[in-house]
Write an enzyme that holds these catalytic residues in place. Structure first.
Site, PDB file in Angstrom:
ATOM      1  N   ASP A   1       0.865  -1.170   0.000  1.00 51.91           N
ATOM      2  CA  ASP A   1       0.000   0.000   0.000  1.00 51.91           C
ATOM      3  C   ASP A   1       0.908   1.229   0.000  1.00 51.91           C
ATOM      4  O   ASP A   1       2.037   1.168   0.486  1.00 51.91           O
ATOM      5  CB  ASP A   1      -0.888  -0.032   1.247  1.00 51.91           C
ATOM      6  CG  ASP A   1      -1.717   1.223   1.397  1.00 51.91           C
ATOM      7  OD1 ASP A   1      -2.313   1.668   0.404  1.00 51.91           O
ATOM      8  OD2 ASP A   1      -1.750   1.778   2.525  1.00 51.91           O
TER       9      ASP A   1
ATOM     10  N   ASP B   1      -0.031   5.090   0.659  1.00 50.39           N
ATOM     11  CA  ASP B   1      -0.192   6.118   1.697  1.00 50.39           C
ATOM     12  C   ASP B   1      -0.220   5.460   3.071  1.00 50.39           C
ATOM     13  O   ASP B   1      -1.065   4.607   3.340  1.00 50.39           O
ATOM     14  CB  ASP B   1      -1.479   6.916   1.446  1.00 50.39           C
ATOM     15  CG  ASP B   1      -1.361   8.338   1.979  1.00 50.39           C
ATOM     16  OD1 ASP B   1      -0.349   8.647   2.639  1.00 50.39           O
ATOM     17  OD2 ASP B   1      -2.284   9.125   1.733  1.00 50.39           O
TER      18      ASP B   1
HETATM   19 MG   LIG Z   1      -2.820   3.299   3.453  1.00 47.38          MG
END
Ligand SMILES: [Mg+2]
Length: 411
Positions: free
Chosen positions: A12, A14
């Site tokens: 992932d 962010d």
């Molecule tokens: Mg995230």
């Protein structure tokens, strides 16, 4: 160390690789070390707005090497999904980056006429005409696709409405639930894993339980959470419970970092929990009342859900009357059951509900056997030692608990 236990890492972005425009501590170095060891890397983001090229440029500017083919955005995964299913024409409510990804996949973006699908992504310029057109096209039969489920995205001013908020408006106006592509939905993970050799050991690294960890487990992957502390108060069977928790990506190289084996998912993840009731009704000969259910063709005890404003006892009595025509009175509570392996129900529209069922012993006080034909195709009393073989999974246990006079059983 975790780095040695996997061939591929799905990351992932962010909260894992960066926060806003800044890389997280240890991330740049850890990603370079993974690459140096020959690990396969995929960078996943549920943000449907940027193109993959924009995401790759953003990572490069932070000092993270990233190739276009390693980037998986919810927008690109949506384009891949539509392309594979032969949806040639789409109406898009979304950013210019999303439109660009869809066009690049060979899809025709329509402003007029009937599309195969309506694609809704986060769009800061969305207005009433977009919602009206999207809902109208979906009501006319276009497939409803949501790029991702996220209700909000973080900003310095607090959470702002994201794709989930816009799809909720279209969903309520059209009466149709969308097919979601982004995490935790399987389509995003299919897109990320496409092209990898069978047998590749892959792990997902994320910072969100409801999307990264849940989605990884539903896709059969190990889930590594980025957090200071492991999440508290999750049962080990909860698919949102991570298999390892690390403070940052550098900990992938920590020789002392433990890893549990992810439990295999045994039921689809429910969006809601609903109260249900079941009735165990005996006739004078000690036979038990069963109905053949219209939704799955199986025999079972009369059962259903509690309506607003109802007591559970009234709900049980009403369900028996509606399904079979018999008037009954609740005599005692047999048990309360919540076993997800059998009480998580998937409806034809994709809704998944987990029922908590209160089961009651009931006595007949009137009426006559008249199955309603809607919920119950047939209704009859059966000797308890001659039950039909095609019986709903938990119901023999509920019947046994009633026969043995147990009160207050819970499972
Ligand atoms: Mg995230």
């Amino acid at each position: 160390m975790l780095a040695d236990q996997f061939d591929a890492f799905l990351l992932d972005l962010d909260g894992v690789v960066h926060v806003g425009p800044d890389p997280l501590p240890g991330a740049v170095d850890a990603l370079a070390r993974l690459r140096h060891r020959g690990k396969i890397l995929r960078f996943l983001t549920n943000d449907p707005r940027p193109t993959r090229a924009e995401v790759a440029d953003r990572l490069t500017a932070m000092g993270v090497q990233a190739e276009l083919g390693e980037i998986v955005t919810a927008g690109w995964a949506t384009a891949v999904h539509l392309q594979r299913r032969g949806a040639a024409r789409v109406y898009v409510v979304g950013s210019s980056g999303l439109a660009e990804e869809l066009r690049a996949a060979g899809l025709q973006l329509l402003e007029h006429g009937d599309p195969h699908a309506v694609v809704v992504g986060c769009d800061e310029a969305v207005g009433y005409p977009h919602l009206r057109r999207a809902a109208t096209l979906i009501r006319r039969g276009a497939q409803f696709i949501a790029t991702n489920p996220d209700p909000t995205f973080p900003t310095r001013q607090g959470p702002w409405p994201a794709t989930g908020a816009i799809t909720a408006a279209v969903s309520i106006a059209s009466g149709v639930r969308p097919l979601v592509i982004g995490k935790p939905a399987p389509a995003m993970f299919h897109a990320a894993l496409a092209g990898l050799a069978p047998g590749v050991r892959a792990a997902m690294v994320g910072d969100t339980l409801d999307t990264d960890v849940l989605g990884a487990h539903q896709a059969g992957l190990t889930a590594i959470l980025i957090a200071e502390e492991p999440p508290a108060a999750l049962s080990s069977r909860d698919p949102r419970a991570p298999d390892a928790t690390i403070a940052d990506l550098s900990r992938l190289f920590d020789p002392a970092q433990p890893l549990r084996s992810p439990p295999p998912p045994t039921f689809p993840w429910p969006q809601e929990i609903r109260p249900g009731v079941a009735a165990v009704v005996f006739d004078a000969a000690g036979r038990v009342l069963l109905v053949r259910r219209a939704d799955n063709g199986l025999w079972g005890l009369p059962s259903g859900h509690v309506e607003p404003g109802e007591t559970v006892a009234h709900a049980a009595e009403r369900e028996v009357l509606e399904e079979t025509g018999l008037r009954v009175r609740v005599s005692r509570l047999v048990g309360i059951y919540s076993e997800p392996a059998s009480q998580v129900v998937t409806y034809p529209d994709g809704r998944v509900c987990h029922f908590i069922t209160a089961s009651f012993a009931c006595a007949v006080v009137g009426g006559g056997l008249r199955p309603d034909g809607v919920e119950a195709l047939a209704a009859d009393f059966f000797p308890t030692d001659q039950l039909p073989t095609d019986l709903l999974r938990m119901h023999p246990q509920w019947l046994t608990d009633a026969l043995h006079g147990h009160t207050g059983t819970f499972r």
